[in-house]
Design a protein around this motif. Structure first.
Motif, PDB file in Angstrom:
ATOM      1  N   LEU A 356       8.121  16.313  -1.959  1.00 50.35           N
ATOM      2  CA  LEU A 356       8.371  16.348  -0.528  1.00 50.35           C
ATOM      3  C   LEU A 356       7.742  17.444   0.328  1.00 50.35           C
ATOM      4  CD1 LEU A 356      12.127  16.226  -1.131  1.00 50.35           C
ATOM      5  CD2 LEU A 356      10.960  14.694  -0.113  1.00 50.35           C
ATOM      6  N   ALA A 357       7.026  18.178  -0.320  1.00 42.42           N
ATOM      7  CA  ALA A 357       6.060  18.983   0.425  1.00 42.42           C
ATOM      8  C   ALA A 357       4.836  18.449   1.278  1.00 42.42           C
ATOM      9  CB  ALA A 357       5.682  20.340  -0.554  1.00 42.42           C
ATOM     10  N   TYR A 358       4.723  17.302   0.830  1.00 49.41           N
ATOM     11  CA  TYR A 358       3.490  16.451   1.076  1.00 49.41           C
ATOM     12  C   TYR A 358       3.998  15.419   2.125  1.00 49.41           C
ATOM     13  CZ  TYR A 358       0.932  18.545  -2.427  1.00 49.41           C
ATOM     14  OH  TYR A 358       0.187  19.659  -3.078  1.00 49.41           O
ATOM     15  N   THR A 359       5.094  14.568   1.818  1.00 49.03           N
ATOM     16  CA  THR A 359       5.624  13.428   2.743  1.00 49.03           C
ATOM     17  C   THR A 359       7.118  13.486   2.587  1.00 49.03           C
ATOM     18  OG1 THR A 359       5.282  10.975   2.855  1.00 49.03           O
ATOM     19  CG2 THR A 359       5.333  11.996   0.643  1.00 49.03           C
ATOM     20  N   ARG A 360       7.896  12.614   3.551  1.00 45.54           N
ATOM     21  CA  ARG A 360       9.202  12.062   3.403  1.00 45.54           C
ATOM     22  C   ARG A 360       9.204  10.691   3.254  1.00 45.54           C
ATOM     23  NH1 ARG A 360      12.404  16.843   2.800  1.00 45.54           N
ATOM     24  NH2 ARG A 360      11.197  18.525   3.877  1.00 45.54           N
ATOM     25  N   GLU A 361       8.253   9.933   2.958  1.00 46.49           N
ATOM     26  CA  GLU A 361       8.319   8.726   2.634  1.00 46.49           C
ATOM     27  C   GLU A 361       9.041   8.444   1.332  1.00 46.49           C
ATOM     28  OE1 GLU A 361       5.388   5.919   3.869  1.00 46.49           O
ATOM     29  OE2 GLU A 361       4.334   7.370   5.253  1.00 46.49           O
ATOM     30  N   ALA A 362      10.184   7.657   1.178  1.00 47.30           N
ATOM     31  CA  ALA A 362      10.802   7.628  -0.082  1.00 47.30           C
ATOM     32  C   ALA A 362       9.958   6.865  -1.171  1.00 47.30           C
ATOM     33  CB  ALA A 362      12.199   6.979   0.109  1.00 47.30           C
ATOM     34  N   GLU A 363       9.254   5.728  -0.947  1.00 44.74           N
ATOM     35  CA  GLU A 363       8.569   5.105  -1.702  1.00 44.74           C
ATOM     36  C   GLU A 363       7.229   5.981  -2.520  1.00 44.74           C
ATOM     37  OE1 GLU A 363       6.327   0.859  -2.384  1.00 44.74           O
ATOM     38  OE2 GLU A 363       7.173   1.403  -0.406  1.00 44.74           O
ATOM     39  N   ILE A 364       6.576   6.774  -1.658  1.00 40.05           N
ATOM     40  CA  ILE A 364       5.727   7.633  -2.229  1.00 40.05           C
ATOM     41  C   ILE A 364       6.144   8.961  -3.025  1.00 40.05           C
ATOM     42  CG2 ILE A 364       3.954   9.310  -1.510  1.00 40.05           C
ATOM     43  CD1 ILE A 364       3.353   7.363   1.048  1.00 40.05           C
ATOM     44  N   VAL A 365       7.369   9.512  -2.534  1.00 33.34           N
ATOM     45  CA  VAL A 365       8.087  10.412  -3.398  1.00 33.34           C
ATOM     46  C   VAL A 365       8.509   9.758  -4.412  1.00 33.34           C
ATOM     47  CG1 VAL A 365       9.995  11.831  -3.394  1.00 33.34           C
ATOM     48  CG2 VAL A 365       8.823  11.670  -1.384  1.00 33.34           C
ATOM     49  N   ALA A 366       9.090   8.610  -4.763  1.00 34.64           N
ATOM     50  CA  ALA A 366       9.662   8.084  -6.057  1.00 34.64           C
ATOM     51  C   ALA A 366       8.560   7.916  -6.949  1.00 34.64           C
ATOM     52  CB  ALA A 366      10.491   6.905  -5.491  1.00 34.64           C
ATOM     53  N   LEU A 367       7.473   7.436  -6.546  1.00 36.72           N
ATOM     54  CA  LEU A 367       6.071   7.026  -7.352  1.00 36.72           C
ATOM     55  C   LEU A 367       5.343   8.212  -7.910  1.00 36.72           C
ATOM     56  CD1 LEU A 367       4.213   5.199  -8.557  1.00 36.72           C
ATOM     57  CD2 LEU A 367       3.051   4.883  -6.455  1.00 36.72           C
ATOM     58  N   ALA A 368       5.317   9.319  -6.811  1.00 42.38           N
ATOM     59  CA  ALA A 368       4.862  10.449  -7.311  1.00 42.38           C
ATOM     60  C   ALA A 368       5.689  11.111  -8.294  1.00 42.38           C
ATOM     61  CB  ALA A 368       4.691  11.447  -6.114  1.00 42.38           C
ATOM     62  N   ALA A 369       7.172  11.079  -8.252  1.00 45.76           N
ATOM     63  CA  ALA A 369       8.049  11.525  -9.367  1.00 45.76           C
ATOM     64  C   ALA A 369       7.830  10.916 -10.567  1.00 45.76           C
ATOM     65  CB  ALA A 369       9.421  11.488  -8.809  1.00 45.76           C
ATOM     66  N   THR A 370       7.331   9.746 -10.682  1.00 46.65           N
ATOM     67  CA  THR A 370       7.286   9.045 -11.915  1.00 46.65           C
ATOM     68  C   THR A 370       5.969   9.597 -12.756  1.00 46.65           C
ATOM     69  OG1 THR A 370       6.153   7.163 -10.921  1.00 46.65           O
ATOM     70  CG2 THR A 370       8.641   6.998 -11.062  1.00 46.65           C
ATOM     71  N   LEU A 371       5.235   9.964 -11.791  1.00 44.26           N
ATOM     72  CA  LEU A 371       3.775  10.433 -12.352  1.00 44.26           C
ATOM     73  C   LEU A 371       3.741  11.742 -13.146  1.00 44.26           C
ATOM     74  CD1 LEU A 371       1.224   8.972  -9.642  1.00 44.26           C
ATOM     75  CD2 LEU A 371       1.927   8.056 -11.892  1.00 44.26           C
TER      76      LEU A 371
END
Length: 466
Positions: A356-371
């Motif tokens: 969330l420090a980089y973006t608020r786009e839910a899809e990107i946040v969710a994908l980064a969280a899986t990594l």
């Protein structure tokens, strides 16, 4: 002599504590210095984002090529570590002064082909499949700063000279001040705030000029600090024919070329992962970039420990304390693993917050969280391998580290990542699993080399760097 970790009796425990404190005393300022150096590019990115997406993309491509080429030169300069640290350990002031001379001369000659590569930025990027218009703009950005390559390498030479003698504060302060200078130079040259004084807004070109001026500032400021405070006292020898001694210059290259190869392999391996991530779409590329940036920041801590380990191990080898050098090597490796274990815990526990420090786009946040849970394993291996690399530099064993990295990245991790992502369609997590596996191989190889070929197993080790 034993190559096992230090024993737990009270004398050894006290010595281990002393060595650990020494490592920390060097590592913390060095890690902060590295973060400060990262700050230069961060500021450029933020400010060029205000100019436009095209300028931002062009600077990113230019930086990719610039770092991908100059990293070899920076690595070669790191070949000074065994020469300088071991000379300091045995109290050889003449060799420390000669080492500085050899480093400055090597840096100057290395700058020439690196500058030439900078002038070929457009051709190289087009050959790598990049957009021709962006590649041309990237070359403009690089060409106006290539003249700063010699000051860049001179700065690293002087920093290694001081660091080998456990003097780390000057480079930190110079880097912090240079970040302020960089902000001012960017504001003036990108946006033309001083147009009345004949400095028009130069946009992308201005950012390149500001970057070059900032590198020159760090070099001049550190040199002035050394001269003003007489930091060369006790580690100096007047310039003479010996300063241009072919054997000494070749010694720097013999130690440094494998380090340069290692650094170049690492840089281009991660550039390749970014290209692979780009084939998966905008969201995947953004998530990959976020995670890669987070790992780059946390990497600065074990990198600082790595430099500390190189200094301490080299000093102890130079003074003939091989058992203590072995002990320091293990302490450094354990510290690297320890701090990155903390980073791993943070990445797992905060995996949905950090993106969330980089973006608020839910899809990107969710994908980064899986990594990030995969990256947690990656972190621990990265901490061990980078400190192991520093230990080997202090020993003067720079070839093995280059070989380990070359095999792990280009022989294993990247081919596996390409197969899993492009052929099997397993997506971004598979890419990071492959890279973590490659790092695990490097980490295990480093630990095995330190155990079987560490200082305590090599009674004649110090003679390699004399």
């Amino acid at each position: 002599m034993s190559a096992t970790p230090p024993s737990s009796d009270s004398g050894d425990a006290a010595e281990a504590t002393s060595l650990a404190r020494k490592l920390v005393r060097i590592a913390v300022p060095v890690a902060l210095t590295q973060l400060g150096i990262m700050g230069f590019n961060f500021v450029d990115t933020i400010m060029l984002g205000r100019v436009g997406v095209f300028a931002l993309d062009a600077s990113a491509l230019g930086t990719l090529w610039f770092l991908g080429t100059t990293m070899f030169g920076i690595g070669v300069i790191m070949g000074l570590d065994p020469i300088l640290t071991q000379a300091h350990g045995r109290g050889d002031a003449k060799r420390q002064g000669q080492g500085l001379h050899w480093g400055l001369i090597t840096a100057t000659w290395l700058s020439l082909p690196l500058i030439a590569l900078g002038w070929l930025t457009e051709e190289a990027l087009v050959a790598l499949g990049q957009d021709a218009e962006l590649a041309a703009a990237a070359e403009t950005y690089v060409r106006v700063q290539v003249w700063s390559i010699p000051p860049l390498l001179w700065f690293f030479t002087m920093r290694q000279y001081l660091q080998a003698r456990e003097i780390v504060a000057p480079a930190l302060w110079v880097t912090l001040i240079a970040n302020v200078f960089n902000v001012g130079a960017n504001e003036a040259l990108i946006f033309g705030h001083f147009a009345d004084l004949g400095l028009p807004a130069l946009g992308l070109r201005g950012a390149g000029v500001a970057t070059g001026l900032t590198r020159t500032f760090t070099c001049v400021a550190l040199a002035a600090w050394i001269l003003r405070r007489r930091l060369y006292a006790g580690a100096w020898h007047p310039w003479s024919r010996e300063s241009f001694d072919a054997e000494g210059l070749l010694k720097v290259l013999r130690f440094g070329a494998p380090v340069g190869l290692q650094y170049t392999v690492e840089v281009w391996a991660f550039q390749a992962t970014t290209l692979l991530a780009g084939t998966l779409g905008r969201e995947a590329l953004a998530a990959h970039t976020i995670v890669l940036n987070l790992t780059s920041v946390t990497f600065m801590v074990p990198l600082g420990i790595s430099f500390g380990a190189s200094t301490v191990v080299g000093n102890l080898i130079g003074s003939g304390r091989l058992r203590d050098a072995q002990r320091s090597a293990w302490i450094g490796v354990l510290m690297g693993a320890g701090v990155m274990s903390l980073s791993a815990v943070m990445m797992v526990s905060c995996r949905e917050l950090l993106p969330l420090a980089y973006t608020r786009e839910a899809e990107i946040v969710a994908l980064a969280a899986t990594l990030l849970p995969i990256t947690a394993c990656f972190q621990i291996f990265d901490g061990v391998q980078v400190v192991g690399s520093g230990v080997l530099r202090g020993m003067g064993d720079t070839v093995p580290a280059a070989g380990f990295n070359l095999f792990a990245y280009f022989g294993l991790a990247l081919p596996l990542a390409g197969y899993l992502v492009l052929r099997r369609g397993y997506g971004l997590p598979a890419l990071w699993v492959a890279m973590a596996l490659g790092l695990a191989v490097v980490a295990v190889a480093m630990v095995a080399w330190i155990y079987w070929r560490g200082p305590a197993r090599r009674p004649g080790l110090a003679s390699k760097a004399e």
